[in-house]
Design an enzyme around this catalytic site. Structure first.
Site, PDB file in Angstrom:
ATOM      1  N   ALA A  13      -0.877  -7.927   5.881  1.00  0.00           N
ATOM      2  CA  ALA A  13      -1.014  -7.589   7.022  1.00  0.00           C
ATOM      3  C   ALA A  13      -0.034  -6.519   7.980  1.00  0.00           C
ATOM      4  CB  ALA A  13      -1.949  -8.116   7.639  1.00  0.00           C
ATOM      5  N   SER A  14       1.112  -6.913   7.531  1.00  0.00           N
ATOM      6  CA  SER A  14       2.061  -6.215   8.585  1.00  0.00           C
ATOM      7  C   SER A  14       2.681  -4.925   8.466  1.00  0.00           C
ATOM      8  CB  SER A  14       3.847  -7.201   8.929  1.00  0.00           C
ATOM      9  OG  SER A  14       3.807  -6.948   7.385  1.00  0.00           O
ATOM     10  N   GLY A  16       2.056  -1.247   5.113  1.00  0.00           N
ATOM     11  CA  GLY A  16       1.318  -0.123   4.006  1.00  0.00           C
ATOM     12  C   GLY A  16      -0.181  -0.856   4.030  1.00  0.00           C
ATOM     13  N   ILE A  17      -0.510  -0.629   3.109  1.00  0.00           N
ATOM     14  CA  ILE A  17      -2.221  -0.675   2.726  1.00  0.00           C
ATOM     15  C   ILE A  17      -2.470  -2.056   3.725  1.00  0.00           C
ATOM     16  CG2 ILE A  17      -3.614  -0.608   1.617  1.00  0.00           C
ATOM     17  CD1 ILE A  17      -1.391  -0.045  -0.839  1.00  0.00           C
ATOM     18  N   GLY A  18      -1.915  -3.096   3.893  1.00  0.00           N
ATOM     19  CA  GLY A  18      -2.883  -4.149   4.469  1.00  0.00           C
ATOM     20  C   GLY A  18      -2.860  -3.997   5.963  1.00  0.00           C
ATOM     21  N   TYR A 156       6.547  -6.989 -12.869  1.00  0.00           N
ATOM     22  CA  TYR A 156       5.126  -6.730 -12.112  1.00  0.00           C
ATOM     23  C   TYR A 156       3.587  -7.035 -12.275  1.00  0.00           C
ATOM     24  CZ  TYR A 156       2.217  -3.601  -8.189  1.00  0.00           C
ATOM     25  OH  TYR A 156       1.349  -2.945  -7.389  1.00  0.00           O
TER      26      TYR A 156
HETATM   27  N1  LIG Z   1       1.724   1.105  -3.148  1.00  0.00           N
HETATM   28  C1  LIG Z   1       1.906   1.072  -4.439  1.00  0.00           C
HETATM   29  O1  LIG Z   1       1.977   2.537  -5.217  1.00  0.00           O
HETATM   30  C2  LIG Z   1       0.515   0.404  -4.958  1.00  0.00           C
HETATM   31  C3  LIG Z   1      -0.502   1.073  -5.922  1.00  0.00           C
HETATM   32  C4  LIG Z   1      -0.354  -0.172  -6.464  1.00  0.00           C
HETATM   33  C5  LIG Z   1      -1.236  -1.521  -5.808  1.00  0.00           C
HETATM   34  N2  LIG Z   1      -0.861  -1.833  -5.367  1.00  0.00           N
HETATM   35  C6  LIG Z   1      -0.614  -3.075  -4.419  1.00  0.00           C
HETATM   36  O2  LIG Z   1      -1.423  -3.734  -3.355  1.00  0.00           O
HETATM   37  C7  LIG Z   1      -0.731  -3.807  -2.217  1.00  0.00           C
HETATM   38  C8  LIG Z   1      -0.369  -3.971  -0.916  1.00  0.00           C
HETATM   39  O3  LIG Z   1       1.051  -2.570  -1.127  1.00  0.00           O
HETATM   40  P1  LIG Z   1       1.738  -1.792  -0.294  1.00  0.00           P
HETATM   41  O4  LIG Z   1       2.352  -0.598  -1.289  1.00  0.00           O
HETATM   42  O5  LIG Z   1       1.098  -2.614   0.780  1.00  0.00           O
HETATM   43  O6  LIG Z   1       3.508  -2.951   0.088  1.00  0.00           O
HETATM   44  P2  LIG Z   1       4.659  -3.310   1.240  1.00  0.00           P
HETATM   45  O7  LIG Z   1       4.285  -1.981   2.033  1.00  0.00           O
HETATM   46  O8  LIG Z   1       5.488  -3.335   0.344  1.00  0.00           O
HETATM   47  O9  LIG Z   1       3.104  -3.916   2.100  1.00  0.00           O
HETATM   48  C9  LIG Z   1       3.344  -5.567   1.541  1.00  0.00           C
HETATM   49  C10 LIG Z   1       3.393  -6.284   2.733  1.00  0.00           C
HETATM   50  O10 LIG Z   1       3.508  -8.003   1.563  1.00  0.00           O
HETATM   51  C11 LIG Z   1       4.120  -8.548   3.024  1.00  0.00           C
HETATM   52  N3  LIG Z   1       4.742  -9.698   2.280  1.00  0.00           N
HETATM   53  C12 LIG Z   1       5.665  -9.708   0.890  1.00  0.00           C
HETATM   54  N4  LIG Z   1       5.883 -10.576   0.391  1.00  0.00           N
HETATM   55  C13 LIG Z   1       5.479 -11.405   1.316  1.00  0.00           C
HETATM   56  C14 LIG Z   1       5.813 -13.130   1.312  1.00  0.00           C
HETATM   57  N5  LIG Z   1       6.720 -13.790   0.495  1.00  0.00           N
HETATM   58  N6  LIG Z   1       4.692 -14.009   1.761  1.00  0.00           N
HETATM   59  C15 LIG Z   1       3.583 -12.428   2.981  1.00  0.00           C
HETATM   60  N7  LIG Z   1       3.484 -11.429   2.948  1.00  0.00           N
HETATM   61  C16 LIG Z   1       4.364 -10.460   1.545  1.00  0.00           C
HETATM   62  C17 LIG Z   1       4.906  -7.398   3.426  1.00  0.00           C
HETATM   63  O11 LIG Z   1       5.271  -8.441   4.889  1.00  0.00           O
HETATM   64  P3  LIG Z   1       6.356  -8.650   5.300  1.00  0.00           P
HETATM   65  O12 LIG Z   1       8.002  -7.945   4.707  1.00  0.00           O
HETATM   66  O13 LIG Z   1       6.178  -8.687   6.958  1.00  0.00           O
HETATM   67  O14 LIG Z   1       6.128 -10.473   4.475  1.00  0.00           O
HETATM   68  C18 LIG Z   1       4.029  -6.802   3.713  1.00  0.00           C
HETATM   69  O15 LIG Z   1       3.580  -6.563   4.678  1.00  0.00           O
HETATM   70  C19 LIG Z   1      -0.041  -4.987  -3.174  1.00  0.00           C
HETATM   71  O16 LIG Z   1      -0.702  -6.278  -3.677  1.00  0.00           O
HETATM   72  C20 LIG Z   1       0.690  -3.702  -4.256  1.00  0.00           C
HETATM   73  O17 LIG Z   1       0.549  -4.655  -5.556  1.00  0.00           O
HETATM   74  C21 LIG Z   1      -0.294  -0.791  -3.989  1.00  0.00           C
END
Ligand SMILES: NC(=O)c1ccc[n+]([C@@H]2O[C@H](COP(=O)([O-])OP(=O)(O)OC[C@H]3O[C@@H](n4cnc5c(N)ncnc54)[C@H](OP(=O)(O)O)[C@@H]3O)[C@@H](O)[C@H]2O)c1
Length: 269
Positions: A13-14, A16-18, A156
């Site tokens: 939740a910190s 991106g999408i979260g 992944y």
């Molecule tokens: N972006 C895309 O194109 C895409 C496409 C398909 C699916 N998705 C999926 O959508 C979801 C969100 O992706 P996003 O693109 O928003 O990713 P992101 O911007 O990289 O954000 C990832 C989030 O996960 C947290 N995180 C990562 N490692 C962690 C850990 N070890 N413990 C706790 N929190 C952790 C990060 O926070 P901290 O760094 O603060 O821990 C951050 O809040 C993911 O499941 C991803 O696989 C994304």
């Protein structure tokens, strides 16, 4: 389901999408438990939610660390007598050809650690509460690339496929007890995760507001799947004719990579 007054645990939740999902769910009246490693970013998201009149608690935790996850799950369970929805959104992605990962089994271990075992452990810790309540919903975030596999993301995609499989088992075993699960198959979304790959700069992508809307839909309507029509069609085609679909799609992916690299090079020239 009306999300007003519902308690939702949301990982990743910190940013991106979260982050965007947290804000949209809070606007729908849900009380959020925000989980991620970077506490200062969680505090910022909480402040922004509270400034709009929403409610959120924060739980800084490394979900890849089983002891830290246990501590975090205990705190969430102690603070909230009722938990309605868990969104397993936190993840990491690795883009690397299999031929360059021959001595990098740790790539596969690291993606499993957070994308699968992190989500699994948290789900198992909250499950007794869901069963006690006679209701609970788990939203597992996956990717369209597991519906139609793309090259270069084997670590992944394997971890996301494991999560999907668990999600289906949960529905098969516990739906009659009121515990259900949704798999969300996102296409590419413009976030810090997708921005790590320079050549994706010119790729058309979904924005985080729309992606977060899919999470709200999953939490409120509790379908088995949230997917784009293209992902659903691709999944059907893969199920029916995996060899043909793979043969036809792989040259297209290579061509797309070449075009994106060319555009990036043009930017640099
Ligand atoms: N972006 C895309 O194109 C895409 C496409 C398909 C699916 N998705 C999926 O959508 C979801 C969100 O992706 P996003 O693109 O928003 O990713 P992101 O911007 O990289 O954000 C990832 C989030 O996960 C947290 N995180 C990562 N490692 C962690 C850990 N070890 N413990 C706790 N929190 C952790 C990060 O926070 P901290 O760094 O603060 O821990 C951050 O809040 C993911 O499941 C991803 O696989 C994304």
């Amino acid at each position: 389901m009306d999300l007003y007054g519902k308690t939702i645990v949301l990982t990743g939740a910190s940013g991106g999408i979260g982050e965007e999902a947290a804000k949209q769910l809070a606007r729908a009246g849900a009380q959020l438990c925000l989980v991620a490693r970077r506490e200062e970013e969680l505090q910022r998201v909480r402040r922004e939610i509270e400034a709009e009149g929403g409610r959120a608690s924060i739980h800084a935790c490394d979900l890849a660390d089983p002891a830290d996850l246990e501590r975090c799950a205990d705190a969430i369970l102690a603070q909230h007598p009722r938990i309605d929805v868990l969104v397993n959104n936190a993840a990491r992605s690795i883009r690397r050809p299999i031929r360059e990962a021959l001595d990098r089994v740790h790539d596969y271990e690291r993606t499993m650690q957070i994308n699968y075992f992190g989500a699994l452990r948290l789900t198992l810790r909250l499950l007794p509460r869901f069963l006690e309540q006679g209701s609970g919903h788990v939203v597992n975030i996956s990717t369209m690339s597991s519906q139609v596999p793309i090259p270069l993301f084997s670590a992944y995609l394997a971890s996301k496929s494991a999560l999907e499989s668990f999600s289906r088992s949960l529905n098969a075993e516990l739906a009659h007890k009121g515990v259900t699960s949704t798999i969300v198959y996102f296409p590419m979304v413009r976030t810090p995760m997708s921005s790590k790959t320079a050549i994706y700069k010119h790729m058309p992508m979904m924005d985080t507001a729309k992606a977060a809307g899919w999470i709200v839909e999953a939490a409120a309507k509790r379908p088995a799947r949230v997917s784009s029509p293209m992902g659903t069609l691709g999944g059907l085609a893969m199920a029916a004719l995996p060899g043909v679909v793979t043969r036809l799609s792989q040259p297209l992916f290579r061509q797309m990579d070449k075009q994106l690299k060319r555009k990036l090079q043009d930017d640099r020239d």
